[in-house]
Design a protein around this motif. Sequence first.
Motif, mmCIF file in Angstrom:
data_model
loop_
_atom_site.group_PDB
_atom_site.id
_atom_site.type_symbol
_atom_site.label_atom_id
_atom_site.label_comp_id
_atom_site.label_asym_id
_atom_site.label_seq_id
_atom_site.Cartn_x
_atom_site.Cartn_y
_atom_site.Cartn_z
ATOM 1 N N GLN A 88 0.779 -1.260 -0.012
ATOM 2 C CA GLN A 88 -0.095 -0.077 -0.027
ATOM 3 C C GLN A 88 0.964 1.188 -0.104
ATOM 4 O O GLN A 88 0.587 2.357 -0.666
ATOM 5 C CB GLN A 88 -0.878 -0.147 1.321
ATOM 6 N N ARG A 89 1.941 1.136 0.745
ATOM 7 C CA ARG A 89 3.106 2.189 0.640
ATOM 8 C C ARG A 89 3.540 2.638 -0.475
ATOM 9 O O ARG A 89 3.548 3.677 -1.236
ATOM 10 C CB ARG A 89 3.923 2.314 1.941
ATOM 11 N N ILE A 90 3.833 1.588 -1.147
ATOM 12 C CA ILE A 90 4.511 1.613 -2.788
ATOM 13 C C ILE A 90 3.467 2.245 -3.680
ATOM 14 O O ILE A 90 3.946 3.265 -4.257
ATOM 15 C CB ILE A 90 4.821 0.233 -2.985
ATOM 16 N N LEU A 91 2.290 1.651 -3.473
ATOM 17 C CA LEU A 91 1.062 2.306 -4.705
ATOM 18 C C LEU A 91 0.730 3.968 -4.098
ATOM 19 O O LEU A 91 0.887 4.425 -5.101
ATOM 20 C CB LEU A 91 -0.136 1.772 -4.152
ATOM 21 N N ASP A 92 0.713 4.288 -2.938
ATOM 22 C CA ASP A 92 0.723 5.546 -2.622
ATOM 23 C C ASP A 92 1.899 6.436 -3.101
ATOM 24 O O ASP A 92 1.643 7.566 -3.703
ATOM 25 C CB ASP A 92 0.578 5.548 -1.019
ATOM 26 N N LYS A 93 3.007 6.030 -2.769
ATOM 27 C CA LYS A 93 4.276 6.777 -3.123
ATOM 28 C C LYS A 93 4.350 7.007 -4.788
ATOM 29 O O LYS A 93 4.770 8.055 -5.247
ATOM 30 C CB LYS A 93 5.461 5.951 -2.537
ATOM 31 N N ASN A 94 4.052 5.880 -5.477
ATOM 32 C CA ASN A 94 4.099 5.888 -6.835
ATOM 33 C C ASN A 94 3.250 6.593 -7.473
ATOM 34 O O ASN A 94 3.464 7.574 -8.582
ATOM 35 C CB ASN A 94 4.012 4.301 -7.526
ATOM 36 N N LEU A 95 2.024 6.699 -6.799
ATOM 37 C CA LEU A 95 1.078 7.402 -7.539
ATOM 38 C C LEU A 95 1.128 8.983 -7.301
ATOM 39 O O LEU A 95 1.093 9.682 -7.956
ATOM 40 C CB LEU A 95 -0.480 7.390 -6.598
ATOM 41 N N GLN A 96 1.863 9.328 -5.899
ATOM 42 C CA GLN A 96 2.305 10.920 -5.828
ATOM 43 C C GLN A 96 3.483 11.359 -6.638
ATOM 44 O O GLN A 96 3.421 12.449 -7.353
ATOM 45 C CB GLN A 96 2.672 10.880 -4.358
ATOM 46 N N ASN A 97 4.394 10.366 -7.074
ATOM 47 C CA ASN A 97 5.275 10.599 -8.018
ATOM 48 C C ASN A 97 4.954 10.841 -9.096
ATOM 49 O O ASN A 97 5.432 11.777 -9.882
ATOM 50 C CB ASN A 97 6.186 9.283 -7.915
ATOM 51 N N LEU A 98 3.923 9.925 -9.643
ATOM 52 C CA LEU A 98 3.365 10.135 -11.178
ATOM 53 C C LEU A 98 2.603 11.428 -11.015
ATOM 54 O O LEU A 98 2.664 12.313 -12.222
ATOM 55 C CB LEU A 98 2.398 9.128 -11.438
ATOM 56 N N LYS A 99 1.917 11.988 -10.148
ATOM 57 C CA LYS A 99 1.325 13.183 -10.093
ATOM 58 C C LYS A 99 2.279 14.278 -10.299
ATOM 59 O O LYS A 99 1.875 15.219 -10.948
ATOM 60 C CB LYS A 99 0.165 13.484 -8.885
ATOM 61 N N ASP A 101 5.184 14.135 -11.363
ATOM 62 C CA ASP A 101 5.910 14.216 -12.713
ATOM 63 C C ASP A 101 5.129 14.572 -14.023
ATOM 64 O O ASP A 101 5.367 15.143 -14.845
ATOM 65 C CB ASP A 101 6.365 12.613 -13.184
ATOM 66 N N LEU A 102 3.610 14.267 -13.741
ATOM 67 C CA LEU A 102 3.004 15.022 -14.920
ATOM 68 C C LEU A 102 2.268 16.227 -14.609
ATOM 69 O O LEU A 102 1.594 16.732 -15.639
ATOM 70 C CB LEU A 102 1.575 13.842 -14.962
ATOM 71 N N GLY A 103 2.610 16.697 -13.427
ATOM 72 C CA GLY A 103 2.184 18.265 -13.204
ATOM 73 C C GLY A 103 2.750 19.170 -14.102
ATOM 74 O O GLY A 103 2.221 20.164 -14.572
ATOM 75 N N LYS A 104 3.973 19.118 -14.759
ATOM 76 C CA LYS A 104 4.348 20.103 -15.641
ATOM 77 C C LYS A 104 3.801 20.121 -17.048
ATOM 78 O O LYS A 104 3.818 20.958 -17.708
ATOM 79 C CB LYS A 104 5.923 20.091 -15.806
ATOM 80 N N TYR A 105 2.652 18.997 -16.951
ATOM 81 C CA TYR A 105 2.044 19.111 -18.260
ATOM 82 C C TYR A 105 0.422 19.672 -18.068
ATOM 83 O O TYR A 105 -0.496 19.325 -19.083
ATOM 84 C CB TYR A 105 2.131 17.729 -18.910
ATOM 85 N N ASN A 106 0.317 20.414 -16.846
ATOM 86 C CA ASN A 106 -1.157 20.450 -16.511
ATOM 87 C C ASN A 106 -1.663 21.462 -17.610
ATOM 88 O O ASN A 106 -2.872 21.650 -17.916
ATOM 89 C CB ASN A 106 -1.299 21.145 -15.006
ATOM 90 N N ILE A 113 -4.365 16.234 -18.278
ATOM 91 C CA ILE A 113 -3.761 15.270 -17.271
ATOM 92 C C ILE A 113 -4.730 14.672 -16.220
ATOM 93 O O ILE A 113 -4.575 13.439 -15.807
ATOM 94 C CB ILE A 113 -2.808 16.112 -16.403
ATOM 95 N N ASN A 114 -5.624 15.366 -15.906
ATOM 96 C CA ASN A 114 -6.840 14.739 -14.883
ATOM 97 C C ASN A 114 -7.504 13.451 -15.411
ATOM 98 O O ASN A 114 -7.488 12.624 -14.722
ATOM 99 C CB ASN A 114 -7.976 15.822 -14.803
ATOM 100 N N LYS A 115 -7.413 13.459 -16.952
ATOM 101 C CA LYS A 115 -8.196 12.261 -17.467
ATOM 102 C C LYS A 115 -7.193 11.038 -17.279
ATOM 103 O O LYS A 115 -7.757 10.144 -17.608
ATOM 104 C CB LYS A 115 -8.666 12.535 -19.057
#
Length: 484
Positions: A88-99, A101-106, A113-115
């Motif tokens: 569960q910690r790995i999933l949360d961490k990777n999701l936050q990292n993905l957000k 990394d993708l934030g610069k393309y908002n 990006i939201n989709k």
Amino acid sequence: MNMRNLFPGYYQPTEEEFAELWKECIFSFDTNVLLRIYQYSPKTRERFFDILHKLKQRIWIPYQVAYEFHKNRLTKISDQSKAYDDIQRILDKNLQNLKGDLGKYNIHSTIEINKIIEPIERITKKVKNNLRKTKQAHPDLINSDELLDKLTEILDSRIGQPYSKDKLNAIYKDAEKRFKELIPPGYKDVKKPEPDKYGDAILWFQLIEYAKLEKKPIIFITDDEKEDWWLEHEGRIISPRPELAQEVLAEAGVKFYMYLTPRFMKYAGNFLNLPEQPEAIEEAREIMLHDAAIKNVKDFSDQELTLSEQNSQEKIPSIADLTEIQSTIAVQRQSIADLTKINSTLAENLRSLTELPKINSPFTELTRSITELPKINSLFAENLRSLTELPKINSPFAENLQNITTFSKINSPFTELMRNTTELPKINSLFAELIPGKNELTKFSAQMRSLIEIPKINLPGLEAIKNITPYSKLYNLDYLKSHS
């Protein structure tokens, strides 16, 4: 006696010999194999217990194996329970990292990006919910261990006796000799703490003693893939170490063979006429490889840490060394001050030279001699080398060295000036005006001769001085004394 009988460890048994071995042998299991019951899926675990039940009357476990099993059982159980929270910690961490990394393309003309993130969030949430439900259904084996009960029933009265303290001490000494001579098994555990490093040696001696007593061949099942158990060639396991079969034959007069768990489960299924379950064998293989990979990473990390600690200890000078170094530094401070004065004198003379448009042939010879000065005298060069080898120079000494940096600046402009002056053929009328009288020229020549008296300055020497300046701190002697 023929070659195969003299050296059985170096020959693969024939099909007839394997068949005879399986009919007569005692089966013995290593700790890592028994602990697998806490890692297998229910179906694979059922297959493993089925094999043990059918071979029950021919199983014998060294006391050392049973001891290590009970010692490590709770840790293995906890590892399985903690996996839910870790995932569960790995999933949360990777999701936050993905957000992130993708934030610069908002802000993008066509990409929303939201989709992209929203479906991943939904899937992650669903996986976490499933994990929580699975965790709730996970058996509490710490308080009620039905797997231990099953294993205990199978191994009841099939375990060897412990060694006495005196016997263990004698084995420790014998094991140390074997480790030094790289006699298998156990020497790959030499870096473990005592008495853990003797575990494989102890179980090995217990196996041999039981083989002597029963006068039956031994098949030993282990998932330990280290080279002190297996003969390897070009990264591939070929067979059990020949020395093991040779020693059992010499000591007990019986044959010895080994299997990794996946291969044992395959041959045991055939021997016992069990229905084929290739998925159970594959799972056993995957778990074995997975655990081996994790262990290799840990061993490598431990080795790197050990080497780092050793290098650090080698690089830290002793208090006596630092005392001697600081004494040498104190002696050299006067020399450094003298160099600073020379630096100032040279700079003044160079400023005078820059005003001369042309230099006649005699002065060309003089300047050529200056540019060819070879080296700082050996004593000063040695002192500079000792300074550059200091890992750090303390702040007070760094302040004393600050003036040296300007001295190093002589190198480039002075060399360039000397190079240019060699091409000037004669003193022109302006030079004649600058030096109108003989007495004036005589004084100037005397100044230039004084440059030659400087102890052999050359480019490598000046470069050595420049190398001193990056070191800004020295180990504080009082601090090291108080922490030694």
